[in-house]
Write a protein that holds these residues in place. Structure first.
Motif, short mmCIF file in Angstrom:
data_model
loop_
_atom_site.label_atom_id
_atom_site.label_comp_id
_atom_site.label_asym_id
_atom_site.label_seq_id
_atom_site.Cartn_x
_atom_site.Cartn_y
_atom_site.Cartn_z
N ALA A 252 0.22 -6.46 13.95
CA ALA A 252 1.17 -5.46 14.44
C ALA A 252 2.21 -5.07 13.39
O ALA A 252 2.56 -3.89 13.26
CB ALA A 252 1.88 -6.00 15.69
N SER A 253 2.70 -6.04 12.63
CA SER A 253 3.77 -5.75 11.67
C SER A 253 3.28 -4.92 10.49
O SER A 253 4.09 -4.37 9.74
CB SER A 253 4.39 -7.05 11.16
N ARG A 254 1.97 -4.80 10.29
CA ARG A 254 1.41 -4.09 9.14
C ARG A 254 0.89 -2.71 9.52
O ARG A 254 0.42 -1.97 8.65
CB ARG A 254 0.27 -4.91 8.52
N ALA A 255 0.95 -2.36 10.79
CA ALA A 255 0.35 -1.10 11.27
C ALA A 255 1.43 -0.06 11.52
O ALA A 255 2.46 -0.35 12.13
CB ALA A 255 -0.44 -1.35 12.55
N THR A 256 1.21 1.16 11.04
CA THR A 256 2.12 2.27 11.27
C THR A 256 1.61 3.10 12.45
O THR A 256 0.49 3.61 12.41
CB THR A 256 2.22 3.18 10.03
N PRO A 257 2.41 3.23 13.51
CA PRO A 257 1.92 3.97 14.68
C PRO A 257 1.89 5.49 14.45
O PRO A 257 2.72 6.04 13.73
CB PRO A 257 2.92 3.62 15.78
N TYR B 288 -3.10 4.05 14.88
CA TYR B 288 -2.34 3.26 13.92
C TYR B 288 -3.02 3.37 12.56
O TYR B 288 -4.25 3.49 12.49
CB TYR B 288 -2.27 1.79 14.35
N VAL B 289 -2.22 3.29 11.51
CA VAL B 289 -2.75 3.35 10.16
C VAL B 289 -2.37 2.05 9.45
O VAL B 289 -1.20 1.63 9.49
CB VAL B 289 -2.20 4.57 9.38
N ASP C 294 -5.21 -5.68 4.96
CA ASP C 294 -4.32 -6.32 5.93
C ASP C 294 -5.07 -6.66 7.21
O ASP C 294 -4.87 -7.74 7.80
CB ASP C 294 -3.14 -5.41 6.26
N LEU C 295 -5.93 -5.76 7.66
CA LEU C 295 -6.72 -6.06 8.85
C LEU C 295 -7.68 -7.21 8.59
O LEU C 295 -7.81 -8.12 9.41
CB LEU C 295 -7.51 -4.82 9.29
N ALA C 296 -8.33 -7.19 7.43
CA ALA C 296 -9.26 -8.27 7.09
C ALA C 296 -8.53 -9.61 7.01
O ALA C 296 -9.06 -10.65 7.45
CB ALA C 296 -9.96 -7.96 5.77
N ALA C 297 -7.31 -9.62 6.47
CA ALA C 297 -6.54 -10.87 6.37
C ALA C 297 -6.24 -11.43 7.75
O ALA C 297 -6.35 -12.64 7.98
CB ALA C 297 -5.25 -10.61 5.59
N ALA C 298 -5.88 -10.56 8.70
CA ALA C 298 -5.60 -11.02 10.06
C ALA C 298 -6.87 -11.56 10.71
O ALA C 298 -6.83 -12.59 11.40
CB ALA C 298 -5.03 -9.87 10.88
N LEU C 299 -7.99 -10.90 10.50
CA LEU C 299 -9.26 -11.35 11.07
C LEU C 299 -9.71 -12.66 10.42
O LEU C 299 -10.23 -13.56 11.10
CB LEU C 299 -10.32 -10.27 10.89
N ARG C 300 -9.53 -12.76 9.09
CA ARG C 300 -9.92 -14.00 8.40
C ARG C 300 -9.10 -15.18 8.90
O ARG C 300 -9.63 -16.28 9.12
CB ARG C 300 -9.72 -13.84 6.89
#
Length: 384
Positions: free
Chosen positions: A68-73, A102-103, A108-114
């Motif tokens: 959430a903190s890395r995504a721009t709405p 969201y962009v 960043d998405l891969a890091a959260a999933l990893r």
């Protein structure tokens, strides 16, 4: 060739899609192992920028992997066309959502999933390249090239291919748009206010996506023009881009320029004996309307739902059921993006007027606008 212990499901590709697939299947109790040909450091340096719908956010939240903190709405989307009248504005508030999309960066998405995969104890083995796959009675034998250069054989009930492209012979639908996507990050002269632009021009669409305090830009141009622009200095690129935007937004600087060709490619069959293709290995779409990765996440979710409680996740009956369930959403997304590109990338006066009338109709009739918005956000899940 040595043989490793049998797992239920193997996944080729440890990018965001492969990791999301691993978490979705693990959530339903399946034993999953992920392989990736790249090193862990290389896999973590994914330079792409992703536009995710609110529907994708909901799926990632269920996997406890939403950064959430890395995504721009994206709270508003303004759709316009160059050289013609008509526009429409889509609002998150009208859809009763916190954001339309969201962009965020793929890394960043891969890091959260990893991080979530590690917490769940899902094995992710880097520097293991899938070099062969052979379906046999009751299982599939997957050949892997190991870091030491030797070959190992891994048995499983199902193989998911979440990387690679579709060979010409396996594609049932192909279209070369003779266009390239020019990618960059751009600084606006004034704050974007979480407003995204979808600007249609006779040479192709332009998307400005709020990304932090900047815009992530996807600028479609004819292939012949792309190379010249890539060779041009930033100032020339910036002048041409601002001209195409027609004052909707003023950009003051750009960075991180890149480009790639655009086309439509659909795999004839997304399943075969104990194998499923997902993401770009199943379909490659034009980036207009940002459907590609969102469609891939819906594919992953539908597959996991189809395989709930399956004792044999690679059975032909289950894979056939999954393929049937995905047909409407896949064909709908492909047809929608293809129609947008072909109908808006023309200077014919009649088409200009028709496009303007369509945008005016969307703006004038909220139920129609809501219908289009929900299908873009949720895909076929939003159909009555």
């Amino acid at each position: 060739m040595s043989t490793q212990d049998t797992s239920r499901i193997l996944i080729a590709g440890a990018g965001p899609l492969g990791l999301a697939a691993a978490l979705a299947l693990h959530r339903h109790g399946h034993q999953v192992t992920v392989f990736d040909a790249r090193s862990a450091d290389t896999a973590g340096r994914d330079t792409r920028t992703l536009a995710l719908s609110h529907g994708s956010r909901e799926l990632l939240e269920l996997l406890h992997a939403w950064p959430a903190s890395r995504a721009t709405p994206i709270e508003h989307i303004l759709v316009t066309q160059q050289g013609g009248g008509g526009q429409t504005r889509i609002e998150a508030a009208e859809q009763k959502l916190p954001a339309l999309g969201y962009v965020l960066s793929a890394s960043d998405l891969a890091a959260a999933l990893r991080a979530r995969a590690e917490a769940e104890g899902i094995p992710v083995r880097h520097e293991h390249r899938v070099v062969s796959a052979r379906a046999e009675a009751g299982h599939i034998e997957v050949g892997l090239e190991s870091p030491a250069g030797g070959l190992v054989s891994q048995g499983a009930q199902l193989l998911l291919r979440c990387e690679g492209r579709i060979p010409d012979g396996d594609a049932t639908r192909q279209r070369d748009y003779d266009q390239h996507a020019l990618i960059c990050l751009a600084t606006p002269a004034s704050p974007h206010g979480h407003l995204a632009h979808e600007r249609f021009t006779p040479r192709g669409p332009i998307a400005l996506l709020p990304f932090g305090e900047r815009y992530a830009v996807v600028w479609t141009v004819p292939a012949a023009r792309a190379e010249a622009l890539m060779q041009a200095p930033d100032s020339d690129w910036l002048t041409a881009l601002n001209s195409a935007l027609g004052g909707l937004a003023v950009l003051t600087s750009i960075s991180d320029r890149a480009h790639h060709p655009l086309g439509l490619r659909m795999r004839r069959e997304i399943t075969s004996d104990r194998c499923v293709w997902l993401g770009n290995a199943a379909q490659t779409l034009h980036p207009v309307a940002g459907q590609g990765f969102n469609l891939a996440l819906r594919d992953v979710w539908e597959l996991a739902e189809t395989l709930i409680a399956a004792t044999d996740p690679g059975s032909a009956a289950l894979l056939a059921r999954y393929s049937r369930r995905r047909r409407l959403d896949r064909e709908g997304a492909a047809g929608f993006t293809d129609l947008l590109v072909r109908s808006f990338s023309t200077e014919l006066p009649l088409m200009t007027h028709l496009r303007g009338a369509g945008l005016i109709a969307l703006d004038a009739f909220p139920p129609l606008r809501q219908f289009v918005a929900k299908r873009m956000i949720y895909g076929a899940r939003a159909w009555p």
